[in-house]
Design a protein around this motif. Structure first.
Motif, PDB file in Angstrom:
ATOM      1  N   ASP A   1      13.324   1.813  -7.962  1.00  0.00           N
ATOM      2  CA  ASP A   1      14.399   1.419  -7.051  1.00  0.00           C
ATOM      3  C   ASP A   1      14.263   2.122  -5.707  1.00  0.00           C
ATOM      4  O   ASP A   1      14.392   1.497  -4.640  1.00  0.00           O
ATOM      5  N   VAL A   2      14.013   3.420  -5.751  1.00  0.00           N
ATOM      6  CA  VAL A   2      13.876   4.200  -4.518  1.00  0.00           C
ATOM      7  C   VAL A   2      12.650   3.746  -3.735  1.00  0.00           C
ATOM      8  O   VAL A   2      12.704   3.565  -2.507  1.00  0.00           O
ATOM      9  N   ILE A   3      11.537   3.534  -4.426  1.00  0.00           N
ATOM     10  CA  ILE A   3      10.303   3.101  -3.750  1.00  0.00           C
ATOM     11  C   ILE A   3      10.513   1.753  -3.072  1.00  0.00           C
ATOM     12  O   ILE A   3      10.076   1.543  -1.930  1.00  0.00           O
ATOM     13  N   ALA A   4      11.193   0.832  -3.758  1.00  0.00           N
ATOM     14  CA  ALA A   4      11.441  -0.495  -3.176  1.00  0.00           C
ATOM     15  C   ALA A   4      12.238  -0.397  -1.885  1.00  0.00           C
ATOM     16  O   ALA A   4      11.938  -1.079  -0.894  1.00  0.00           O
TER      17      ALA A   4
ATOM     18  N   ILE B   1       0.421  -0.328 -12.147  1.00  0.00           N
ATOM     19  CA  ILE B   1      -0.124   0.635 -11.193  1.00  0.00           C
ATOM     20  C   ILE B   1       0.325   2.044 -11.559  1.00  0.00           C
ATOM     21  O   ILE B   1      -0.487   2.984 -11.583  1.00  0.00           O
ATOM     22  N   ARG B   2       1.608   2.188 -11.848  1.00  0.00           N
ATOM     23  CA  ARG B   2       2.120   3.523 -12.203  1.00  0.00           C
ATOM     24  C   ARG B   2       1.515   4.013 -13.515  1.00  0.00           C
ATOM     25  O   ARG B   2       1.156   5.181 -13.634  1.00  0.00           O
TER      26      ARG B   2
ATOM     27  N   ALA C   1      13.503  -3.681  -0.492  1.00  0.00           N
ATOM     28  CA  ALA C   1      14.935  -3.764  -0.780  1.00  0.00           C
ATOM     29  C   ALA C   1      15.262  -3.721  -2.266  1.00  0.00           C
ATOM     30  O   ALA C   1      16.177  -3.023  -2.676  1.00  0.00           O
ATOM     31  N   ASP C   2      14.527  -4.466  -3.108  1.00  0.00           N
ATOM     32  CA  ASP C   2      14.804  -4.421  -4.540  1.00  0.00           C
ATOM     33  C   ASP C   2      13.497  -4.520  -5.319  1.00  0.00           C
ATOM     34  O   ASP C   2      12.501  -5.073  -4.832  1.00  0.00           O
ATOM     35  N   PRO C   3      13.464  -3.990  -6.561  1.00  0.00           N
ATOM     36  CA  PRO C   3      12.232  -3.958  -7.367  1.00  0.00           C
ATOM     37  C   PRO C   3      11.646  -5.335  -7.664  1.00  0.00           C
ATOM     38  O   PRO C   3      10.427  -5.469  -7.762  1.00  0.00           O
ATOM     39  N   ASP C   4      12.491  -6.358  -7.801  1.00  0.00           N
ATOM     40  CA  ASP C   4      11.978  -7.683  -8.135  1.00  0.00           C
ATOM     41  C   ASP C   4      11.153  -8.256  -6.983  1.00  0.00           C
ATOM     42  O   ASP C   4      10.083  -8.832  -7.197  1.00  0.00           O
ATOM     43  N   ARG C   5      11.647  -8.080  -5.775  1.00  0.00           N
ATOM     44  CA  ARG C   5      10.893  -8.533  -4.606  1.00  0.00           C
ATOM     45  C   ARG C   5       9.585  -7.754  -4.486  1.00  0.00           C
ATOM     46  O   ARG C   5       8.540  -8.313  -4.155  1.00  0.00           O
TER      47      ARG C   5
ATOM     48  N   GLU D   1       0.831  -1.213   0.000  1.00  0.00           N
ATOM     49  CA  GLU D   1       0.000   0.000   0.000  1.00  0.00           C
ATOM     50  C   GLU D   1       0.861   1.258   0.000  1.00  0.00           C
ATOM     51  O   GLU D   1       0.590   2.216  -0.739  1.00  0.00           O
ATOM     52  N   ALA D   2       1.909   1.265   0.818  1.00  0.00           N
ATOM     53  CA  ALA D   2       2.792   2.435   0.867  1.00  0.00           C
ATOM     54  C   ALA D   2       3.504   2.632  -0.465  1.00  0.00           C
ATOM     55  O   ALA D   2       3.625   3.759  -0.960  1.00  0.00           O
ATOM     56  N   ALA D   3       3.943   1.537  -1.074  1.00  0.00           N
ATOM     57  CA  ALA D   3       4.627   1.625  -2.364  1.00  0.00           C
ATOM     58  C   ALA D   3       3.676   2.106  -3.449  1.00  0.00           C
ATOM     59  O   ALA D   3       4.038   2.931  -4.295  1.00  0.00           O
ATOM     60  N   ARG D   4       2.442   1.603  -3.425  1.00  0.00           N
ATOM     61  CA  ARG D   4       1.469   2.009  -4.429  1.00  0.00           C
ATOM     62  C   ARG D   4       1.182   3.511  -4.361  1.00  0.00           C
ATOM     63  O   ARG D   4       1.088   4.199  -5.377  1.00  0.00           O
ATOM     64  N   LEU D   5       1.058   4.026  -3.157  1.00  0.00           N
ATOM     65  CA  LEU D   5       0.820   5.463  -2.988  1.00  0.00           C
ATOM     66  C   LEU D   5       1.986   6.281  -3.531  1.00  0.00           C
ATOM     67  O   LEU D   5       1.790   7.326  -4.156  1.00  0.00           O
ATOM     68  N   MET D   6       3.215   5.813  -3.296  1.00  0.00           N
ATOM     69  CA  MET D   6       4.375   6.516  -3.828  1.00  0.00           C
ATOM     70  C   MET D   6       4.388   6.478  -5.355  1.00  0.00           C
ATOM     71  O   MET D   6       4.753   7.457  -6.014  1.00  0.00           O
TER      72      MET D   6
END
Length: 314
Positions: free
Chosen positions: A275-278, A304-305, A284-288, A261-266
């Motif tokens: 990379d920064v959002i992860a 989403i973006r 830690a990384d975009p793949d995860r 949820e926090a990543a989606r809002l960003m």
């Protein structure tokens, strides 16, 4: 003058009028009647709402409208041939046709959503997809604009839909002014999720609530069970058992949902790279992060973006 034909039918839900109020506030913000709203129904006259009282309407005729908006109800009401024909006529003559919540079923029945992206209230999304397989239903969106057809989620999302229309017609400053008058957040992005991880986490005890608050404030960290248990003042074993009993989720799953949820809002804000959002949300990384998004939302972060950008430019 922008003419809006607002269609109601027996047992319509009053919350649908929230969109009409947004247009009324736009008139006040601009100091002139830029929007004119006319209530319409199949036969005209009084139409009774689900609350038990009625509103006066005009019958369908050949009057042209800039926007045709269909009301909604808390159930799927019978769709008459006249409603279908009016929807089809609206697509041909109006600049845009809109349907919050269950109003999407009217548009789908009329064939207006065939091959288009659309949304509705999450409780009816699967039914919409099953009944109308040609519609590209996205059940986790606040609103969607596909060409001249606009659909939104639950009836409060019709306010977001109306604010997006106002912003498109008169600019962001006017839309912000309307939002302030309505004392609401300046519209949520159309790509924003209908769901909230926090709404799904409703613990009964202050201890478990403290652990959730701690997790929200420290998403960038590891957030092990031991760390969360310490925040709750419980042993790791007591905490895991109590957390699942009160929320229906494991601590690990709850943390993942909060991070998503926090990543989606960003992503919707569009200010940071993947990379920064992860990193900022603890993946830690975009793949995860991508794997977590697929598990939780069924969509990758890039989708989403892209949805958020499409909504912002609509």
């Amino acid at each position: 003058m922008h003419r809006i034909g607002f269609v109601v039918f027996p047992r319509f839900q009053l919350m649908g009028f929230a969109a009409a109020t947004a247009f009324e506030m736009a008139n006040l913000a601009l100091g002139e009647p830029v929007y004119e709203i006319e209530l319409l129904s199949e036969r005209g006259g009084a139409v009774k709402s689900s609350a038990g009282f009625g509103v006066l309407t005009n019958a369908f005729d050949g009057t042209p409208y800039d926007t045709v908006m269909f009301g909604a109800s808390s159930t799927i009401e019978p769709i008459t041939p006249a409603l279908i024909e009016f929807a089809r006529h609206g697509l041909k003559t109006a600049r845009r046709v809109a349907a919050p919540c269950t109003g999407a079923f009217v548009l789908a029945e009329a064939g207006l959503l065939d091959g288009r992206r659309a949304t509705t209230h999450w409780a009816f999304a699967r039914q919409l997809q099953e009944r109308f397989p040609a519609v590209k239903v996205e059940e986790d969106r606040i609103f969607i604009v596909d060409g001249s057809v606009w659909t939104s989620a639950g009836m409060t999302a019709s306010i977001d839909l109306a604010l997006a229309m106002i912003e498109k017609d008169h600019g962001q400053d006017v839309a912000r002014s309307v939002a302030r008058k309505l004392v609401i957040y300046h519209r949520r992005a159309g790509g924003q999720s209908q769901f909230s991880a926090l709404l799904e986490l409703e613990p009964k005890s202050d201890r478990i609530q403290k652990s959730i608050d701690y997790a929200k404030a420290h998403l960038r960290g590891v957030l092990s069970v031991e760390e969360l248990a310490d925040a709750a003042g419980l042993s790791a074993r007591q905490f895991s058992r109590a957390f699942r009993a009160e929320t229906g989720q494991s601590p690990a799953k709850a943390v993942e949902n909060l991070r998503v949820e926090a990543a989606r809002l960003m992503m919707e804000q569009g200010r940071h790279s993947m990379d920064v959002i992860a990193v900022e949300t603890g993946f830690a990384d975009p793949d995860r992060m991508r794997r977590a998004f697929l598990r939780t939302l069924g969509q990758p972060p890039q989708t989403i973006r892209r949805n958020a950008r499409d909504s912002a430019s609509a």
